[in-house]
Design a protein around this motif. Structure first.
Motif, PDB file in Angstrom:
ATOM      1  N   UNK A 148      93.028  50.155  12.691  1.00 20.38           N
ATOM      2  CA  UNK A 148      92.154  51.227  12.213  1.00 20.38           C
ATOM      3  C   UNK A 148      92.355  52.522  12.973  1.00 20.38           C
ATOM      4  N   UNK A 149      91.542  53.527  12.620  1.00 19.84           N
ATOM      5  CA  UNK A 149      91.665  54.841  13.234  1.00 19.84           C
ATOM      6  C   UNK A 149      90.771  54.924  14.464  1.00 19.84           C
ATOM      7  N   UNK A 150      91.381  55.000  15.616  1.00 21.56           N
ATOM      8  CA  UNK A 150      90.631  55.147  16.866  1.00 21.56           C
ATOM      9  C   UNK A 150      91.307  56.223  17.684  1.00 21.56           C
ATOM     10  N   UNK A 151      90.611  56.734  18.699  1.00 21.61           N
ATOM     11  CA  UNK A 151      91.085  58.009  19.248  1.00 21.61           C
ATOM     12  C   UNK A 151      91.552  57.957  20.697  1.00 21.61           C
ATOM     13  N   UNK A 213      86.399  55.082  17.762  1.00 22.66           N
ATOM     14  CA  UNK A 213      86.845  56.088  16.809  1.00 22.66           C
ATOM     15  C   UNK A 213      85.672  56.979  16.451  1.00 22.66           C
TER      16      UNK A 213
ATOM     17  N   UNK B 211      79.452  60.100  14.534  1.00 19.38           N
ATOM     18  CA  UNK B 211      79.104  59.031  15.469  1.00 19.38           C
ATOM     19  C   UNK B 211      80.385  58.284  15.812  1.00 19.38           C
ATOM     20  N   UNK B 212      80.297  57.441  16.826  1.00 18.98           N
ATOM     21  CA  UNK B 212      81.458  56.636  17.188  1.00 18.98           C
ATOM     22  C   UNK B 212      81.263  55.191  16.732  1.00 18.98           C
ATOM     23  N   UNK B 213      82.370  54.564  16.448  1.00 23.94           N
ATOM     24  CA  UNK B 213      82.378  53.139  16.142  1.00 23.94           C
ATOM     25  C   UNK B 213      83.333  52.450  17.076  1.00 23.94           C
ATOM     26  N   UNK B 215      86.280  49.772  17.524  1.00 20.94           N
ATOM     27  CA  UNK B 215      87.310  49.037  16.794  1.00 20.94           C
ATOM     28  C   UNK B 215      87.911  48.015  17.743  1.00 20.94           C
TER      29      UNK B 215
END
Lengths: 219, 219
Positions: A148-151, A213, B211-213, B215
């Motif tokens: 997934x998209x995480x930063x 993310x 917001x943050x999630x 993963x």
């Protein structure tokens, strides 16, 4: 690119290994040339990999990665030598964690200052970019471990230096859209303070291979 | 449920409005009964909504939400009265932000302590749960404003109190899987320190509705 990775621990080994695998000329730096772990790493990494003192590594490189422990970083960089850091991109991956009072850890510097800013203040001619400190080292160099998209965040006072770091991150496999530039180096405060939350999230997740993310609504 | 919301600012108004809309008997508490903003809120929210002093609100409620500014929280809760908080769930939504030195803000307490823990220490018979402080108040009560799976964290020393807060969060629309229990109240340090990063992320996102999630990879 000629890159120094200062630090022979897990983070240093992982970053140095990835950079060497990508074809960079990596020198692992440690307190004294001939460090057992650095020698073993250079041997296993192959031809473009070398080891030496902090100063050896920094002097022969264009980019320097600080992967020492936060408590030891300023001393290690002093040993590398201000002249060997001047004008170079200095990627600060370290966290100023203090485990001396047990768990949960605290930070040796926080809130009104950060390790990244302390390094910049001590070495004003280096181009400090805080980056990658917000995750486990396996995820740093292999973001695909987390689907997934995480930063990955970065910050610093020099735009060109941040662009160089963004290129290195792209080499690690980070999609440009997941590289978040938080602005100047004061953002290192938030990036380092987040690590205290990261430690708690790791307890919930049950391991270190995770990341956060940002999800956006309409602004 | 009878719920006190202490604080008449944007956060208090938003939370109190949502709770009243969900059918809870909400009393908005402020320094003095008759506060203009609290009166206006109670009038617009309709029948089950009231206003009063901090002590009025806390004494008639089963759950107390601290939505005062962080700098004013301990004083507001002292005015509410330790006896009126004893044995009750006290949801601490506040952040100890200090804007007195300009931007970026710092925290008035950080690293080795937190506002949540200070409140628990000052009111040992209250069941403090830190929650919701890691996002804008619009997102708190309407998580669907941000598409996708993103998280609301909570922590506290009493499991039953955390279960009560989790129920309230479910009422706000938070899927159970997005409610992350970080453990005991020392986790409030990370939740509050994260807010300094949140401020920087807001600058990148361009607004507060994000917001943050978390993963996860394979652990």
């Amino acid at each position: 690119m000629r890159i120094a990775v200062l630090g022979t621990g897990m983070v240093g080994q992982t970053i140095a290994g990835k950079l060497a695998a990508l074809g960079h000329e990596v020198t692992m730096g440690s307190r004294q040339a001939g460090n057992e772990r650095a020698v073993a790493w250079a041997r296993s990494a192959g031809a473009p990999a070398a080891e030496g003192s902090f100063a050896d590594a920094a002097s022969r490189s264009e980019v320097v990665v600080n992967a020492t422990s936060g408590a030891a970083s300023l001393e290690a960089l002093a040993a590398a030598g201000a002249a060997n850091l001047a004008g170079k991109v200095l990627v600060d991956v370290a966290n100023p964690l203090d485990f001396s009072h047990g768990m949960p850890p605290t930070l040796t510097v926080a809130n009104t200052d950060s390790l990244g800013e302390q390094i910049q203040a001590a070495f004003p001619d280096a181009l400090v970019v805080k980056a990658l400190n917000t995750m486990n080292c396996r995820v740093m160099v292999e973001p695909g471990l987390v689907p997934g998209s995480h930063m990955v965040m970065l910050c610093g006072n020099d735009g060109g230096a941040k662009a160089t770091v963004a290129e290195l991150l792209a080499g690690f496999g980070w999609p440009p859209a997941d590289v978040v530039d938080l602005g100047d180096l004061t953002a290192a405060r938030g990036m380092e303070m987040y690590v205290i939350l990261w430690v708690r999230l790791m307890g919930v997740v049950g391991g270190p291979d995770f990341n956060i993310g940002v999800l956006r609504g309409d602004q």
